[in-house]
Design a protein around this motif. Structure first.
Motif, PDB file in Angstrom:
ATOM      1  N   MET A  59       0.844  -1.206   0.000  1.00 34.61           N
ATOM      2  CA  MET A  59       0.000   0.000   0.000  1.00 34.61           C
ATOM      3  C   MET A  59       0.871   1.245   0.000  1.00 34.61           C
ATOM      4  N   ARG A  60       1.797   1.293   0.997  1.00 37.22           N
ATOM      5  CA  ARG A  60       2.623   2.472   1.113  1.00 37.22           C
ATOM      6  C   ARG A  60       3.516   2.629  -0.122  1.00 37.22           C
ATOM      7  N   ARG A  61       4.002   1.489  -0.619  1.00 42.28           N
ATOM      8  CA  ARG A  61       4.900   1.529  -1.761  1.00 42.28           C
ATOM      9  C   ARG A  61       4.170   2.048  -3.005  1.00 42.28           C
ATOM     10  N   LYS A  62       2.867   1.695  -3.095  1.00 46.16           N
ATOM     11  CA  LYS A  62       2.086   2.139  -4.254  1.00 46.16           C
ATOM     12  C   LYS A  62       1.838   3.651  -4.203  1.00 46.16           C
ATOM     13  N   ALA A  63       1.665   4.164  -2.993  1.00 49.96           N
ATOM     14  CA  ALA A  63       1.314   5.583  -2.841  1.00 49.96           C
ATOM     15  C   ALA A  63       2.497   6.495  -3.146  1.00 49.96           C
ATOM     16  N   GLN A  64       3.720   5.933  -2.959  1.00 47.93           N
ATOM     17  CA  GLN A  64       4.907   6.779  -3.112  1.00 47.93           C
ATOM     18  C   GLN A  64       5.042   7.458  -4.475  1.00 47.93           C
ATOM     19  N   PRO A  65       4.971   6.691  -5.598  1.00 46.10           N
ATOM     20  CA  PRO A  65       5.105   7.374  -6.898  1.00 46.10           C
ATOM     21  C   PRO A  65       4.006   8.399  -7.137  1.00 46.10           C
ATOM     22  N   ILE A  66       2.795   8.117  -6.656  1.00 48.17           N
ATOM     23  CA  ILE A  66       1.688   9.063  -6.857  1.00 48.17           C
ATOM     24  C   ILE A  66       1.965  10.359  -6.109  1.00 48.17           C
ATOM     25  N   LEU A 126       4.664  12.275  -7.907  1.00 52.88           N
ATOM     26  CA  LEU A 126       4.154  12.947  -9.104  1.00 52.88           C
ATOM     27  C   LEU A 126       3.366  14.202  -8.727  1.00 52.88           C
ATOM     28  N   ALA A 127       2.547  14.080  -7.674  1.00 53.49           N
ATOM     29  CA  ALA A 127       1.741  15.226  -7.238  1.00 53.49           C
ATOM     30  C   ALA A 127       2.649  16.372  -6.812  1.00 53.49           C
ATOM     31  N   ALA A 128       3.703  16.044  -6.079  1.00 56.71           N
ATOM     32  CA  ALA A 128       4.646  17.075  -5.630  1.00 56.71           C
ATOM     33  C   ALA A 128       5.330  17.730  -6.827  1.00 56.71           C
ATOM     34  N   LEU A 129       5.704  16.897  -7.816  1.00 60.35           N
ATOM     35  CA  LEU A 129       6.369  17.414  -9.013  1.00 60.35           C
ATOM     36  C   LEU A 129       5.430  18.344  -9.785  1.00 60.35           C
ATOM     37  N   ALA A 130       4.151  17.927  -9.908  1.00 65.36           N
ATOM     38  CA  ALA A 130       3.165  18.740 -10.622  1.00 65.36           C
ATOM     39  C   ALA A 130       3.010  20.098  -9.943  1.00 65.36           C
TER      40      ALA A 130
END
Ligand code: CUA
Length: 364
Positions: free
Chosen positions: A1-8, A11-15
């Motif tokens: 769960m935590r690992r899945k949330a990391q890339p999202i 990406l949100a931070a980058l956006a």
């Protein structure tokens, strides 16, 4: 769960970071283009840096303590507990109070300064918020227009704003805002009694709520000629997002020429032209129930005054460019283009639309 949330999350931070770099931002309150907007910006910047300093101190201390006193292997039980520290508590009560007191001085003076009616040579404009477009009424010049506010550069513009459909018995308010005023009876106006908010980030002194039954004021001023973008900032129904407008700042000379042009009656189309057919459609059909065209018998006030329709770059809440193609699409089915529009689908035939477009395009 935590690992899945990391890339999202990444990406949100980058956006968010990339969005901060945007260059083409016509509604940028951090890019003031006039004295009133600059005044609120000049208050914002020091308050922002004080807040940044406090953030760094508080979060820094928090992170430092969390790391320093983290749980370590081999440590047993809970560490010794501390309860109360009078000196520390007094300090963290007094220091923030002092910071607030310091920030309050420029804040309060700026608020009162910006709320004051500017002195000297001032242009007065009444602004009416409709669902979903803006009406601009120049009492001294006798001009009524929509969605496009023209102002001279270097001169304060004092706006008197109210929500259409309003009743207010104060003095010095636009007649449209007084009880029994021309808006009073129109069903569209009654339905439109909601709160809007007027904002031109680059040249207005902040935002101003536009409230039915109440009159408010806002000053704006532009340094340089140009087009400044504004929008409604208060969720006011289905087409809230379609309630944009522009402020066209011009040299005094250009502004005076614009005023003279707007004061003229609409030019009558040549006999036998398609525009003349359109004019007959306009005056004998549904249009005359809501719109005015000076110099003709059309004098209703529910919708925008169309006397110099073609002189404006946009229409219907500035969502559409004022071109024959866009106008034809609009007339075909207004609510399909602007949800909730009080202008209904009148099921006009293509012939009627062509004639109406020719007429409206002739209203320079
Ligand atoms: Cu008007 Cu949002």
């Amino acid at each position: 769960m935590r690992r899945k949330a990391q890339p999202i999350l990444g990406l949100a931070a980058l956006a968010l970071l990339l969005a901060a770099c945007i260059k083409n931002s016509p509604q940028d309150a951090l890019n003031p283009q006039g004295p009133t907007a600059r005044q609120s910006y000049d208050l914002f910047v020091p308050v922002f840096w004080i807040a940044v300093g406090i953030f760094v101190l508080v979060e820094g201390a928090l992170v430092f303590l969390v790391i320093k006193y983290r749980h370590r292997k081999g440590r047993k039980g809970i560490p010794p507990q501390t309860h109360g520290n009078t000196r520390l508590e007094i300090a963290w009560t007094i220091v923030p109070a002092l910071i607030f007191a310091v920030v309050a001085v420029p804040t309060v003076t700026t608020i009162f300064d910006l709320a004051r009616r500017p002195s000297g040579d001032v242009l007065e404009v009444n602004v009416l918020g409709h669902q979903w477009w803006w009406e601009f009424d120049y009492p001294e010049q006798g001009i009524n227009t929509a969605n496009e506010l023209h102002i001279p550069v270097g001169k304060p513009v004092y706006l008197t704003l109210c929500g259409a459909g309003a009743g207010y018995d104060g003095s010095g308010v636009p007649s449209e805002c007084q009880p029994g005023g021309p808006e009073g009876e129109s069903p569209a106006a009654v339905g439109a009694a909601v709160i809007h908010s007027f904002w031109v980030p680059e040249i207005s002194a902040g935002t101003q709520d536009v409230i039915p039954g109440r009159v408010s004021n806002l000053t704006l001023q532009a340094d340089e000629p140009g087009v400044y973008f504004g929008s409604c900032k208060e969720l006011c129904g289905l087409s809230h997002a379609n309630m944009r407008f522009t402020v066209v700042a011009q040299t005094q000379e250009d502004f005076d020429a614009w005023v003279r042009g707007q004061q003229q009656d609409a030019a009558a189309p040549a006999d036998g032209s398609l525009a003349a057919t359109g004019m007959r459609e306009f005056l004998n059909g549904q249009c005359i129930a809501c719109h005015a065209i000076q110099g003709t018998e059309a004098a209703a006030v529910g919708g925008p005054d169309l006397t110099h329709f073609r002189s404006r770059d946009c229409f219907a809440g500035c969502m559409f460019e004022n071109t024959p193609e866009e106008l034809a699409q609009w007339l075909e089915n207004p609510p399909a283009r602007k949800p909730g529009s009080f202008m209904k689908d009148y099921e006009l035939s293509q012939t009627q639309i062509d004639a109406l477009v020719a007429y409206l395009m002739s209203l320079e």
